[in-house]
Design a protein around this motif. Structure first.
Motif, PDB file in Angstrom:
ATOM      1  N   VAL A 136       0.726  -1.159  -0.083  1.00 17.77           N
ATOM      2  CA  VAL A 136      -0.041  -0.012   0.024  1.00 17.77           C
ATOM      3  C   VAL A 136       0.890   1.176   0.014  1.00 17.77           C
ATOM      4  CG1 VAL A 136      -1.823   1.239   1.258  1.00 17.77           C
ATOM      5  CG2 VAL A 136      -1.724  -1.238   1.171  1.00 17.77           C
ATOM      6  N   ALA A 137       0.443   2.259  -0.876  1.00 16.67           N
ATOM      7  CA  ALA A 137       1.361   3.423  -1.093  1.00 16.67           C
ATOM      8  C   ALA A 137       0.511   4.708  -0.684  1.00 16.67           C
ATOM      9  CB  ALA A 137       1.840   3.400  -2.328  1.00 16.67           C
ATOM     10  N   SER A 138       1.222   5.559  -0.092  1.00 19.45           N
ATOM     11  CA  SER A 138       0.786   6.950   0.228  1.00 19.45           C
ATOM     12  C   SER A 138       1.711   8.063  -0.341  1.00 19.45           C
ATOM     13  CB  SER A 138       0.417   7.157   1.733  1.00 19.45           C
ATOM     14  OG  SER A 138       1.774   7.055   2.535  1.00 19.45           O
ATOM     15  N   LEU A 139       1.189   9.203  -0.601  1.00 21.33           N
ATOM     16  CA  LEU A 139       2.088  10.365  -1.129  1.00 21.33           C
ATOM     17  C   LEU A 139       1.819  11.596  -0.042  1.00 21.33           C
ATOM     18  CD1 LEU A 139       3.659  11.250  -3.681  1.00 21.33           C
ATOM     19  CD2 LEU A 139       1.377  12.090  -4.684  1.00 21.33           C
ATOM     20  N   LEU A 140       3.255  11.940  -0.008  1.00 20.96           N
ATOM     21  CA  LEU A 140       3.174  13.366   0.810  1.00 20.96           C
ATOM     22  C   LEU A 140       4.114  14.136  -0.047  1.00 20.96           C
ATOM     23  CD1 LEU A 140       3.724  11.703   4.380  1.00 20.96           C
ATOM     24  CD2 LEU A 140       1.815  12.659   3.385  1.00 20.96           C
ATOM     25  N   THR A 141       4.173  15.309   0.282  1.00 20.45           N
ATOM     26  CA  THR A 141       4.739  16.473  -0.205  1.00 20.45           C
ATOM     27  C   THR A 141       5.402  17.371   0.680  1.00 20.45           C
ATOM     28  OG1 THR A 141       4.761  18.270  -2.048  1.00 20.45           O
ATOM     29  CG2 THR A 141       2.868  18.068  -0.666  1.00 20.45           C
ATOM     30  N   GLN A 142       6.639  18.080   0.203  1.00 20.34           N
ATOM     31  CA  GLN A 142       7.534  18.962   1.020  1.00 20.34           C
ATOM     32  C   GLN A 142       7.794  19.689  -0.098  1.00 20.34           C
ATOM     33  OE1 GLN A 142      10.280  16.487   2.893  1.00 20.34           O
ATOM     34  NE2 GLN A 142       8.978  16.647   5.013  1.00 20.34           N
ATOM     35  N   PRO A 143       8.461  21.064   0.092  1.00 18.78           N
ATOM     36  CA  PRO A 143       9.100  21.819  -0.722  1.00 18.78           C
ATOM     37  C   PRO A 143      10.294  21.178  -1.585  1.00 18.78           C
ATOM     38  CG  PRO A 143       8.672  23.173   1.349  1.00 18.78           C
ATOM     39  CD  PRO A 143       8.271  21.745   1.723  1.00 18.78           C
ATOM     40  N   LYS A 144       9.993  21.142  -2.801  1.00 14.39           N
ATOM     41  CA  LYS A 144      10.981  20.637  -3.794  1.00 14.39           C
ATOM     42  C   LYS A 144      11.126  18.928  -3.583  1.00 14.39           C
ATOM     43  CE  LYS A 144      13.107  22.880  -6.190  1.00 14.39           C
ATOM     44  NZ  LYS A 144      12.606  23.234  -7.463  1.00 14.39           N
ATOM     45  N   ARG A 145      10.261  18.297  -3.205  1.00 11.75           N
ATOM     46  CA  ARG A 145      10.184  16.834  -3.220  1.00 11.75           C
ATOM     47  C   ARG A 145       8.851  16.210  -2.549  1.00 11.75           C
ATOM     48  NH1 ARG A 145      14.434  14.974   1.802  1.00 11.75           N
ATOM     49  NH2 ARG A 145      12.954  15.563   3.495  1.00 11.75           N
ATOM     50  N   LYS A 146       8.741  15.052  -3.235  1.00 10.23           N
ATOM     51  CA  LYS A 146       7.742  14.107  -3.096  1.00 10.23           C
ATOM     52  C   LYS A 146       8.286  13.021  -2.348  1.00 10.23           C
ATOM     53  CE  LYS A 146       5.013  15.638  -7.308  1.00 10.23           C
ATOM     54  NZ  LYS A 146       3.567  15.981  -6.340  1.00 10.23           N
ATOM     55  N   LEU A 147       7.363  12.531  -1.407  1.00 13.95           N
ATOM     56  CA  LEU A 147       7.639  11.266  -0.840  1.00 13.95           C
ATOM     57  C   LEU A 147       6.597  10.178  -0.763  1.00 13.95           C
ATOM     58  CD1 LEU A 147       8.350  13.964   1.383  1.00 13.95           C
ATOM     59  CD2 LEU A 147       9.767  12.218   2.221  1.00 13.95           C
ATOM     60  N   VAL A 148       6.968   9.043  -1.338  1.00 13.37           N
ATOM     61  CA  VAL A 148       6.271   7.894  -1.502  1.00 13.37           C
ATOM     62  C   VAL A 148       6.417   6.779  -0.316  1.00 13.37           C
ATOM     63  CG1 VAL A 148       5.211   6.210  -3.050  1.00 13.37           C
ATOM     64  CG2 VAL A 148       5.860   8.286  -4.114  1.00 13.37           C
ATOM     65  N   HIS A 149       5.629   6.722   0.407  1.00 10.27           N
ATOM     66  CA  HIS A 149       5.580   5.688   1.626  1.00 10.27           C
ATOM     67  C   HIS A 149       5.127   4.471   1.234  1.00 10.27           C
ATOM     68  CE1 HIS A 149       7.132   8.668   4.721  1.00 10.27           C
ATOM     69  NE2 HIS A 149       6.446   9.526   3.952  1.00 10.27           N
ATOM     70  N   LEU A 150       5.782   3.388   1.340  1.00 12.58           N
ATOM     71  CA  LEU A 150       5.266   2.098   0.916  1.00 12.58           C
ATOM     72  C   LEU A 150       5.381   0.975   1.802  1.00 12.58           C
ATOM     73  CD1 LEU A 150       7.463   1.694  -2.422  1.00 12.58           C
ATOM     74  CD2 LEU A 150       5.295   2.116  -2.442  1.00 12.58           C
ATOM     75  N   VAL A 151       4.361   0.560   2.165  1.00  9.47           N
ATOM     76  CA  VAL A 151       4.189  -0.675   3.416  1.00  9.47           C
ATOM     77  C   VAL A 151       3.650  -1.897   2.723  1.00  9.47           C
ATOM     78  CG1 VAL A 151       3.002  -1.043   5.363  1.00  9.47           C
ATOM     79  CG2 VAL A 151       3.750   1.404   5.033  1.00  9.47           C
ATOM     80  N   ASN A 152       4.496  -2.947   2.942  1.00  5.15           N
ATOM     81  CA  ASN A 152       4.265  -4.052   2.425  1.00  5.15           C
ATOM     82  C   ASN A 152       3.612  -4.929   3.711  1.00  5.15           C
ATOM     83  OD1 ASN A 152       4.203  -6.748   1.209  1.00  5.15           O
ATOM     84  ND2 ASN A 152       6.211  -7.088   1.686  1.00  5.15           N
ATOM     85  N   TYR A 153       2.215  -5.800   3.378  1.00  2.00           N
ATOM     86  CA  TYR A 153       1.428  -6.409   4.193  1.00  2.00           C
ATOM     87  C   TYR A 153       1.673  -7.892   3.950  1.00  2.00           C
ATOM     88  CZ  TYR A 153      -0.536  -2.156   6.121  1.00  2.00           C
ATOM     89  OH  TYR A 153      -0.717  -1.066   6.571  1.00  2.00           O
ATOM     90  N   ASN A 154       2.734  -8.374   3.077  1.00  2.00           N
ATOM     91  CA  ASN A 154       2.778  -9.508   2.840  1.00  2.00           C
ATOM     92  C   ASN A 154       3.587 -10.454   4.010  1.00  2.00           C
ATOM     93  OD1 ASN A 154       2.593 -12.008   1.289  1.00  2.00           O
ATOM     94  ND2 ASN A 154       4.567 -11.610   0.275  1.00  2.00           N
ATOM     95  N   ARG A 155       3.010 -11.440   4.254  1.00  2.00           N
ATOM     96  CA  ARG A 155       3.723 -12.301   5.476  1.00  2.00           C
ATOM     97  C   ARG A 155       3.101 -13.721   5.430  1.00  2.00           C
ATOM     98  NH1 ARG A 155       0.710 -11.506  11.207  1.00  2.00           N
ATOM     99  NH2 ARG A 155      -1.216 -12.007  10.885  1.00  2.00           N
TER     100      ARG A 155
END
Length: 236
Positions: A136-155
Motif C-alpha cells: 500500500v502506498a501513500s504520497l506526501l509532499t514537501q518543498p522541492k520533493r515528493k515522498l512515497v511511503h510504501l508498506v508491505n503487508y505480505n507475510r
C-alpha cells in the motif's frame, strides 16, 4: 524503526498529504442515519487500494474548497450531498484541467466490482503502485520533493487456531520484488532523482533508475522491499 524515524525526521516534519485522488468519507450521511454510503465507500476504497491507486480521505462535512481544488479526481459517495463548488462538471469544457478543477466521480448506488475498472481514464493521471498487490502506498509532499511511503503487508500467515500476540517473533514478513510506482507530476514539475530508504535489512536502497513517460508522470521500480520503504523524489 524508531531509530529510522529519528534519523530521517525530515521525511515527516511538515510533510502534507498530496494524493491526486481524494475520497470523501460520507459523514453527513452517517449523521442522517444513512449507512449505505459508508458501505459504498468501503467497497470502492478496498478496490482502489488493491489496484494500487494512491488516495487521501477527508470527511465530507469538513472538506474545504482548497482541499478539493488541489486534486485531480474526487470520489463522492453521498447522493444527498450538494455539488462541490470545484467540480469539473460545473466548469466550461474549453478550459484546461487545472482551470476546470478535479473530475468528480459519484457513487450513488452499491457499486459493481468492475466500477474502478471503468474509471481507468479518469484515474490515468493519479499516482499508482503496480505489481506487488500486498503493498500500500501513500504520497506526501514537501518543498522541492515528493515522498512515497510504501508498506508491505505480505507475510507468512500463522495457523488460525494459534493464540497470537506473544511478541515480534510472531511476525514473519515476506519480501516483495519489482514494485513499480507511477508518480504523477503537477504542471512544471520535474524529478531530478529518486532515492530509496528503509529500516529493513537486505532490501534495495539508494538511487533508482527513472523512466520518463508523459510530461505529467515519471516511473521508477523498487527492486526489493520487506516491510517499509520511503522513496524520496527530489524535484528540480
Amino acid at each position: 524503526y524508531f531509530r529510522f524515524a529519528r534519523e530521517h525526521r525530515d521525511f515527516y516534519e511538515g510533510a502534507q498529504p498530496a494524493a491526486e485522488l481524494l475520497l470523501l468519507y460520507p459523514r453527513n450521511a452517517v449523521r442522517r442515519g444513512d449507512l449505505e454510503p459508508v458501505a459504498r465507500f468501503k467497497t470502492i476504497g478496498k478496490r482502489l487500494a488493491a489496484e494500487g491507486y494512491v488516495f487521501d480521505i477527508v470527511p465530507d462535512d469538513i472538506v474545504t474548497d482548497a482541499q478539493v481544488a488541489d486534486r485531480r479526481t474526487v470520489v463522492s459517495f453521498d447522493a444527498g450531498r450538494a455539488d462541490l463548488r470545484s467540480a469539473s462538471s460545473a466548469k466550461p469544457k474549453g478550459e484546461s484541467r487545472a482551470q476546470r478543477g478535479p473530475t468528480t466521480l459519484r457513487v450513488e448506488a452499491t457499486p459493481a466490482d468492475d466500477l474502478v475498472t471503468k474509471w481507468t481514464k479518469d484515474l490515468a493521471s493519479v499516482t499508482r503502485r503496480e505489481g506487488a498487490p500486498t503493498v500500500v502506498a501513500s504520497l506526501l509532499t514537501q518543498p522541492k520533493r515528493k515522498l512515497v511511503h510504501l508498506v508491505n503487508y505480505n507475510r507468512e500467515e500463522p495457523p488460525k487456531a494459534r493464540n497470537m500476540g506473544s511478541g515480534p517473533h510472531e511476525e514473519k514478513p515476506l519480501a516483495v520484488e519489482k514494485v513499480r510506482v507511477q508518480l504523477a507530476l503537477s504542471p512544471g514539475e520535474k524529478v531530478r532523482a529518486v532515492r530509496l530508504f528503509s529500516p529493513d535489512a537486505d532490501v534495495s536502497q539508494g538511487p533508482v533508475t527513472l523512466t520518463r513517460g508523459r510530461s505529467d508522470e515519471v516511473s521508477f521500480t523498487v527492486p526489493r522491499m520487506l516491510i517499509y520503504t520511503v522513496a524520496v523524489a527530489e524535484l528540480e
